[in-house]
Design an enzyme around this catalytic site. Structure first.
Site, PDB file in Angstrom:
ATOM      1  N   HIS A  52       1.616   2.996 -13.086  1.00 13.82           N
ATOM      2  CA  HIS A  52       3.039   3.544 -13.958  1.00 13.82           C
ATOM      3  C   HIS A  52       4.173   2.647 -14.095  1.00 13.82           C
ATOM      4  CE1 HIS A  52       3.142   2.130  -9.944  1.00 13.82           C
ATOM      5  NE2 HIS A  52       4.133   1.147 -10.484  1.00 13.82           N
TER       6      HIS A  52
HETATM    7  C1  T46 Z   1       5.083  -1.659  -8.971  1.00 16.17           C
HETATM    8  C2  T46 Z   1       3.716  -2.036  -8.534  1.00 16.17           C
HETATM    9  C3  T46 Z   1       4.075  -3.694  -8.608  1.00 16.17           C
HETATM   10  C4  T46 Z   1       8.260   2.908  -0.930  1.00 16.17           C
HETATM   11  O1  T46 Z   1       8.064   3.876   0.536  1.00 16.17           O
HETATM   12  N1  T46 Z   1       9.362   2.103  -1.426  1.00 16.17           N
HETATM   13  C5  T46 Z   1       8.746   1.069  -2.007  1.00 16.17           C
HETATM   14  O2  T46 Z   1       9.680   0.172  -2.273  1.00 16.17           O
HETATM   15  C6  T46 Z   1       7.619   1.410  -2.600  1.00 16.17           C
HETATM   16  C7  T46 Z   1       7.394  -0.172  -3.360  1.00 16.17           C
HETATM   17  C8  T46 Z   1       6.931   2.441  -2.203  1.00 16.17           C
HETATM   18  N2  T46 Z   1       7.270   3.284  -1.306  1.00 16.17           N
HETATM   19  C9  T46 Z   1       5.958   3.646  -1.804  1.00 16.17           C
HETATM   20  C10 T46 Z   1       5.259   5.127  -2.267  1.00 16.17           C
HETATM   21  C11 T46 Z   1       3.853   5.229  -2.257  1.00 16.17           C
HETATM   22  O3  T46 Z   1       4.113   6.458  -1.391  1.00 16.17           O
HETATM   23  O4  T46 Z   1       4.835   3.231  -1.455  1.00 16.17           O
HETATM   24  C12 T46 Z   1       3.561   4.737  -1.319  1.00 16.17           C
HETATM   25  C13 T46 Z   1       2.879   3.310  -2.402  1.00 16.17           C
HETATM   26  O5  T46 Z   1       3.787   3.133  -3.415  1.00 16.17           O
HETATM   27  P1  T46 Z   1       3.251   2.958  -5.375  1.00 16.17           P
HETATM   28  O6  T46 Z   1       1.428   3.625  -5.009  1.00 16.17           O
HETATM   29  O7  T46 Z   1       4.221   2.852  -5.947  1.00 16.17           O
HETATM   30  O8  T46 Z   1       2.217   1.456  -5.255  1.00 16.17           O
HETATM   31  P2  T46 Z   1       1.862   0.802  -6.144  1.00 16.17           P
HETATM   32  O9  T46 Z   1       1.150  -0.786  -5.260  1.00 16.17           O
HETATM   33  O10 T46 Z   1       0.799   0.881  -7.382  1.00 16.17           O
HETATM   34  O11 T46 Z   1       2.906   0.139  -7.627  1.00 16.17           O
HETATM   35  C14 T46 Z   1       4.268  -0.597  -6.746  1.00 16.17           C
HETATM   36  C15 T46 Z   1       5.582  -0.103  -7.085  1.00 16.17           C
HETATM   37  O12 T46 Z   1       5.311   1.259  -6.280  1.00 16.17           O
HETATM   38  C16 T46 Z   1       5.990  -0.705  -8.125  1.00 16.17           C
HETATM   39  O13 T46 Z   1       7.224  -0.072  -8.976  1.00 16.17           O
HETATM   40  O14 T46 Z   1       5.703  -1.776 -10.043  1.00 16.17           O
HETATM   41  O15 T46 Z   1       4.242  -2.092  -7.029  1.00 16.17           O
END
Ligand code: T46
Length: 135
Positions: A52
């Site tokens: 993303h």
């Molecule tokens: C990024 C990379 C390096 C929250 O509720 N609060 C938060 O602060 C974050 C980061 C995530 N979430 C929730 C949103 C999703 O339901 O946690 C779940 C997993 O998040 P995501 O699929 O976006 O995780 P990554 O590891 O793919 O991405 C994260 C960050 O979201 C993103 O900003 O740059 O780590």
């Protein structure tokens, strides 16, 4: 924004016989006000995270333990970084697509972020990312 805005930041390290100490001062070592900290752990070695971009969010990503790869992409070119030292972070600017993989066993990823979590700030579809860049 382009991947040339992404850069490695090396934090200070104080070493003595008891071990190493690294510190982060808001307003000094990080190029934005830190408004959120989150971390990834218990990550399976074959996991792929990211995939993303963010409209506004800026982040600095650290491998506090172990290692992993981050690929950044500004829609024109891509660059790969391997994070493997707890004092070395990768600054990622807004509107840069990022993918993370090749996690080592037990890797811990800590992220300093410029804004609270806001799903509306995410672009999770690569075509939409490219279209947004063209606007
Ligand atoms: C990024 C990379 C390096 C929250 O509720 N609060 C938060 O602060 C974050 C980061 C995530 N979430 C929730 C949103 C999703 O339901 O946690 C779940 C997993 O998040 P995501 O699929 O976006 O995780 P990554 O590891 O793919 O991405 C994260 C960050 O979201 C993103 O900003 O740059 O780590």
């Amino acid at each position: 924004m382009s991947i040339s805005d992404c850069k490695i930041l090396d934090l200070p390290k104080i070493t003595d016989p008891r071990g190493d100490l690294t510190f982060i001062e808001g307003g000094n070592h990080i190029p934005f006000q830190i408004r959120r900290v989150y971390y990834l752990y218990n990550v399976p070695v074959d996991s792929e995270r990211g995939g993303h971009a963010h409209h506004e969010l800026e982040q600095v990503i650290f491998a506090l333990s172990g290692s992993f790869r981050i690929t950044v992409d500004d829609g024109r070119e891509c660059r790969e970084y391997w994070l493997r030292a707890p004092r070395t972070g990768l600054y990622i600017s807004r509107m840069v697509w990022r993918e993370m993989d090749a996690f080592s066993q037990g890797a811990v990823c800590m992220v300093l972020a410029s804004q609270p979590y806001d799903e509306a700030d995410y672009i999770r579809d690569y075509c939409e990312f490219q279209e947004t860049l063209c606007r």
